[in-house]
Design an enzyme around this catalytic site. Structure first.
Site, PDB file in Angstrom:
ATOM      1  N   SER A  54       0.790  -1.230   0.000  1.00  0.00           N
ATOM      2  CA  SER A  54       0.000   0.000   0.000  1.00  0.00           C
ATOM      3  C   SER A  54       0.818   1.274   0.000  1.00  0.00           C
ATOM      4  CB  SER A  54      -0.954   0.007   1.184  1.00  0.00           C
ATOM      5  OG  SER A  54      -0.223  -0.023   2.391  1.00  0.00           O
ATOM      6  N   HIS A  61      -5.322  -4.386  -1.889  1.00  0.00           N
ATOM      7  CA  HIS A  61      -5.184  -3.334  -2.903  1.00  0.00           C
ATOM      8  C   HIS A  61      -5.203  -3.877  -4.334  1.00  0.00           C
ATOM      9  CE1 HIS A  61      -4.324  -0.035  -0.078  1.00  0.00           C
ATOM     10  NE2 HIS A  61      -3.809  -1.002   0.662  1.00  0.00           N
ATOM     11  N   LYS A  70     -11.923  -0.841  -0.493  1.00  0.00           N
ATOM     12  CA  LYS A  70     -11.098  -0.155  -1.482  1.00  0.00           C
ATOM     13  C   LYS A  70     -11.778  -0.218  -2.862  1.00  0.00           C
ATOM     14  CE  LYS A  70      -7.264  -1.344   1.533  1.00  0.00           C
ATOM     15  NZ  LYS A  70      -7.268  -0.155   2.393  1.00  0.00           N
TER      16      LYS A  70
END
Ligand SMILES: Cc1ncc(COP(=O)(O)O)c(C=O)c1O
Lengths: 398, 84
Positions: free
Chosen positions: A185, A213, A244
């Site tokens: 990240s 992610h 996300k």
């Protein structure tokens, strides 16, 4: 004397920043006007500091499903699934996730953080060993502290170092659980999943990948870094988040391991916290459907990532090692990074200020992220602002 | 197998090459206090030691470490081998 005195050092560092008029924690979005634009202090800002990779937070199908569920099932479940029951949506989301990943089992959690806490702390027991990448997210470190296994770190993205450490454990009884992330990240670099999977297999160990992610972002079908690397079968457990690319909140774990459902009776961060609210579940279901059926979202994201990375690179900024939706500008010192961050905000561009020790090296970062919702014009505007401020502060062109 | 004393020497030599020349380094120096290593520097230093001594140091074993001597004791108990 106060019970909080032990934090004096951290308070002091924070005070030093705020004295310069820089306080990332004080940023308040008074309004949001799109997935990548908002209002801070009365000023319209372009947001390049979220994890809203596919820009789905305002997707009409997502909002509609959420509103319907909110009306039909109420605002919350008011309890955990083991004590207070499962709602239909929880079960449906688990089925859909399992289907999306082509796995037999899926389990959802109230956050991605809890998904890591629950799975990692439970899968590895007292006589087992967990080997984690040194740059792992805090939730992975916390999961390790919560469990009873021995914990060893290997060098970031270094399969050879992992192999060496597994070899040192030769002959030691107990299972070995290896934990990696799909995309890291802070710098946006991805794990060498194929190489790590090969090392894992050779050692007869178990592999867990946190695709927080990379889910919805990498791979032909958006299943993440393992799909992109073509080694999904070698990843025993995939953990991820709804916060996300799916634009909601919640976490999950999918797997083919037989007997998976026993985890529902032993994972404390699953058992002893309230289940996801119906509206969140419904939004997540709709968002999952969008990523399963609309590859153009990922294509736009990839194009924006490339445009922004290449633009910053051409301007002379030091970046992370790979193109990804997370584009981090590496700066030499904290005061430059803080001033840069403030100047960006004043120019209407919001990014994330990441300071050591939260960064993987001693360098501070301006962590940015692009989304599928950004237009080329917005990306170019941000590039212009970065280049102007970078030149003015001497971060580039010196 | 190396003795604790041998290990202290390797640690001190390594740190001497990296810290400012006037830093006093001995077995009783505290790593994060006297020597001023931050958490990232400690992690990198431990990774170097692991490589050098061909061992892995489980994270919980670092909790008990404050001084150079503490660190040498932990590395010794994990079977630190002669540098390769
Ligand atoms: C790698 C990684 N894992 C897990 C999480 C936790 O996810 P969540 O914010 O959904 O709790 C995050 C982000 O916060 C993350 O970056």
């Amino acid at each position: 004397m106060s019970i909080l005195d032990k934090f004096a050092g951290i308070q002091h560092a924070h005070d030093a920043l705020t004295a310069l008029g820089i306080d990332p924690l004080a940023v308040e979005f008074d309004a949001m006007t799109s997935p990548c634009e908002g209002v801070i202090d009365g000023r319209k800002v372009l947001i390049l500091g979220s994890n809203n990779y596919l820009g789905l937070t305002y997707d009409p199908a997502v909002i509609d499903r959420g509103v319907d569920a909110l009306r039909a099932f109420g605002s919350g479940t008011t309890g955990s699934r083991i004590a207070n029951g499962t709602y239909r949506g929880h079960k449906e989301l688990e089925l859909r996730l399992a289907g999306f990943f082509g796995r037999r089992h899926a389990m959802i959690f109230s956050t991605g953080y809890q998904a890591n806490l629950a799975t990692i702390s439970t899968l590895a027991g007292k006589d087992d060993t967990i080997l984690i990448d040194a740059d792992s997210h805090a939730s992975i470190y916390d999961a390790c502290r919560m469990g009873n296994a021995q914990v060893i770190r290997f060098r970031h993205n270094d399969p050879a170092d992992l192999a060496k450490r597994l070899k040192r454990l030769d002959g030691q009884p107990g299972e070995k659980l290896i934990v990696i992330e799909g995309i890291y990240s802070m710098l946006g670099d991805r794990a060498p999943v194929a190489e790590i999977a090969a090392v894992t297999r050779a050692a007869g160990a178990t592999l867990l990948a946190d695709e927080a992610h990379s889910f919805g972002v990498l791979g032909r079908n958006g299943r993440g870094a393992a799909e992109e690397a073509g080694v999904e079968r070698d990843v025993d457990f995939v953990v991820g988040t709804f916060s996300k690319s799916l634009g909601g909140i919640g976490g999950f774990c999918v797997s083919d391991v037989p007997g998976f459902d026993i985890l529902r009776l032993v994972c404390r961060p699953y058992m002893f916290t309230a289940s996801l609210p119906p509206a969140v579940v419904a939004c997540t279901l709709a968002a999952l459907e969008r990523i399963a059926t609309d590859p153009s979202l990922r294509q736009r994201l990839a194009a924006n990532a490339e445009r922004f990375y290449r633009g910053l690179e051409a301007a002379g900024f030091a970046l992370g090692p790979q193109i990804s939706p997370i584009v981090s500008v590496r700066l030499s010192d904290v005061s430059m990074a803080a001033q840069f961050w403030k100047a960006l905000l004043e120019a209407g561009v919001y990014v994330n200020l990441a300071l050591p020790p939260a960064t993987p090296t001693s360098e501070p970062l301006l962590r940015t992220s692009v989304t599928a919702a950004h237009t080329s014009a917005q990306i170019d505007k941000a590039l212009g602002v970065f280049a102007d401020i970078g030149t003015r502060l001497g971060a580039i062109g010196t | 197998m190396l003795s604790e004393q041998d290990i202290v020497e390797v640690i001190v030599t390594h740190l001497r090459e990296r810290l400012p020349p006037d830093t006093a380094i001995g077995p009783q120096s505290t790593i994060m206090g006297d020597l001023g290593l931050d958490s990232l520097a400690v992690m990198n230093f431990v990774m170097w030691l692991e490589e050098n001594f061909d061992i892995s140091v489980p994270m919980d074993r670092l909790i008990e470490v404050e001084t150079v001597a503490d660190l040498a004791r932990v590395l010794h108990s994990l079977g630190a081998q002669k540098a390769s």
